[in-house]
Design a protein around this motif. Structure first.
Motif, PDB file in Angstrom:
ATOM      1  N   GLN A  15      30.680  43.034  29.474  1.00  0.00           N
ATOM      2  CA  GLN A  15      31.576  42.636  30.544  1.00  0.00           C
ATOM      3  C   GLN A  15      32.984  42.988  30.094  1.00  0.00           C
ATOM      4  O   GLN A  15      33.423  42.562  29.038  1.00  0.00           O
ATOM      5  N   GLN A  17      37.222  43.395  30.803  1.00  0.00           N
ATOM      6  CA  GLN A  17      38.296  42.644  31.422  1.00  0.00           C
ATOM      7  C   GLN A  17      38.481  43.087  32.868  1.00  0.00           C
ATOM      8  O   GLN A  17      38.496  44.273  33.176  1.00  0.00           O
ATOM      9  N   LYS A  19      36.361  42.507  35.299  1.00  0.00           N
ATOM     10  CA  LYS A  19      35.071  42.605  35.981  1.00  0.00           C
ATOM     11  C   LYS A  19      34.339  41.276  35.874  1.00  0.00           C
ATOM     12  O   LYS A  19      34.426  40.582  34.860  1.00  0.00           O
ATOM     13  N   ILE A  20      33.599  40.930  36.915  1.00  0.00           N
ATOM     14  CA  ILE A  20      32.854  39.675  36.915  1.00  0.00           C
ATOM     15  C   ILE A  20      31.429  39.901  36.429  1.00  0.00           C
ATOM     16  O   ILE A  20      30.919  39.147  35.618  1.00  0.00           O
ATOM     17  N   GLU A  21      30.795  40.937  36.923  1.00  0.00           N
ATOM     18  CA  GLU A  21      29.405  41.221  36.577  1.00  0.00           C
ATOM     19  C   GLU A  21      29.327  42.124  35.344  1.00  0.00           C
ATOM     20  O   GLU A  21      30.088  43.083  35.237  1.00  0.00           O
TER      21      GLU A  21
END
Length: 107
Positions: A15, A17, A19-21
């Motif tokens: 993951q 920086q 990004k959520i997924e």
């Protein structure tokens, strides 16, 4: 989409920086249509099974699979890294929030 066309053993789920997924990082071994040493193909399956067990928190089985893989490919950096982590986590399991995702905070 390209997994059907190429042999791409897993490296890690990461993951980055912003990004959520998490995303999957893989390494290229060759195309599905390429001839591949049958022994290497079999051992890559062992490696991938080790990755799966590691992600499922079955660190004992992951340790066994990575150890078997390293008998034939003793210099493989990734298998060594996962074996070391499996040994650590077997002794001190990660907390319940652990999801086998590496988080990179700097670019």
């Amino acid at each position: 989409m390209i997994r059907d066309e190429l042999r791409l053993p897993s490296v890690a789920r990461v993951q980055v920086q912003g990004k959520i997924e998490p995303g999957e990082i893989s390494t290229l071994v060759g195309g599905r249509g390429d001839s591949l040493d049958p022994e290497l193909s079999r051992w890559l399956e062992t490696y991938e099974a080790g990755i799966q067990k590691f992600r499922e928190r079955d660190f004992t089985q992951a340790k066994i699979l990575f150890s078997q893989f390293l008998e034939f490919y003793p210099d493989d950096f990734l298998a060594k890294m996962y074996l070391e982590r499996a040994l650590e986590y077997e002794q001190q399991p990660p907390d319940e929030a652990w999801n086998a995702v590496e988080v990179f905070k700097k670019s």
